[in-house]
Design an enzyme around this catalytic site. Sequence first.
Site, mmCIF file in Angstrom:
data_model
loop_
_atom_site.group_PDB
_atom_site.id
_atom_site.type_symbol
_atom_site.label_atom_id
_atom_site.label_comp_id
_atom_site.label_asym_id
_atom_site.label_seq_id
_atom_site.Cartn_x
_atom_site.Cartn_y
_atom_site.Cartn_z
ATOM 1 C CG ASN A 162 -32.867 -11.990 6.694
ATOM 2 O OD1 ASN A 162 -32.828 -11.095 7.534
ATOM 3 N ND2 ASN A 162 -33.770 -11.995 5.730
ATOM 4 C CG ASP A 165 -34.713 -14.597 3.039
ATOM 5 O OD1 ASP A 165 -35.444 -15.496 2.565
ATOM 6 O OD2 ASP A 165 -35.112 -13.780 3.891
ATOM 7 C CG ASP A 208 -37.071 -13.033 11.711
ATOM 8 O OD1 ASP A 208 -36.009 -12.763 11.117
ATOM 9 O OD2 ASP A 208 -38.145 -12.466 11.441
ATOM 10 C CG HIS A 209 -33.887 -15.312 8.505
ATOM 11 N ND1 HIS A 209 -34.154 -15.950 7.306
ATOM 12 C CD2 HIS A 209 -34.752 -14.265 8.563
ATOM 13 C CE1 HIS A 209 -35.128 -15.328 6.670
ATOM 14 N NE2 HIS A 209 -35.511 -14.301 7.422
ATOM 15 C CG ASP A 237 -32.580 -18.135 5.218
ATOM 16 O OD1 ASP A 237 -32.354 -16.949 4.942
ATOM 17 O OD2 ASP A 237 -33.425 -18.506 6.069
ATOM 18 C CD GLU A 291 -35.419 -8.680 6.216
ATOM 19 O OE1 GLU A 291 -36.135 -7.714 6.535
ATOM 20 O OE2 GLU A 291 -35.638 -9.843 6.588
ATOM 21 C CG ASN A 329 -38.680 -14.224 1.455
ATOM 22 O OD1 ASN A 329 -38.957 -14.622 2.588
ATOM 23 N ND2 ASN A 329 -38.230 -12.999 1.226
#
Length: 266
Positions: A7, A147, A247-248, A218, A34, A149
């Site tokens: 991501n 991802d 941030d991943h 993930d 993303e 979530n």
Amino acid sequence: MKIATYNVNGVNGRLPVLLRWLVEGQPDIVVLQELKAQQDNFPEAAIRDLGYDVIWHGQKSWNGGAMLSRVGEIHETRRGLPGDPDAKQSRYIEAAVNGILIAGLYLPNGNPRPGPKFDYKLAWFERLIEHAADLLASGAPVVLLGDFNVMPTERDVYKPERWLDDALFAPEVRAAFARLIDQGWTDALRTIHPGETIYTFFDYFRNAYARNAGLRIDHILLSPDLAKRLADAQVDRHVRGWEKTSDHAPVWIELADKTVGSRRKP
């Protein structure tokens, strides 16, 4: 074969990080989430310059997915899940690459919970579960990754007691993930790291990365035939520490050419 999910949290803004990781990690197949880029604003040339074939499904400001391959042409089979009423959201991309069906996804966040966004997440998850069953029934070797979530267990979240009301840790969402796994999928990271604390996401706030206060959201799931070939599964955690990074962190697996007799960390 090395297959990864990442991501990128904005493919154009993080392009130097993405290219640096592609050169360093040398993944053979990658799915990205993303993108946050419209279809005509994807950095195709920069990625092809590294030797990758690429397809993508852009969306202005949000979502967006892409698939990269340096081991053969990408034969796209699907964009979006069957029955998805909101085709504008680019959350699923599927293609055959080098004899494997690669299904890349970006499952909705779902917050705030309860509410319409959470309901949309659960409905999207149900469509994913239904389509995943069809993929397994096809008999094709499949990698389902991206991802999700979802933090499947308490081991997958730093201080789980703080996440009890969050859509990523909701009982309904964790139950949906469990139903997906029960179809016959293998969670690659957990297979290689059965008892370890291992995260794939670290918030930008509260010094989360340095404190190792993360989430495992993930995932890479393997169909039964590919699970027998799983040689390794890791998180490139150090990439999260690079300047102007996502941030991943990237997550990847290695598949052997033949069935693996035993699995252990190198």
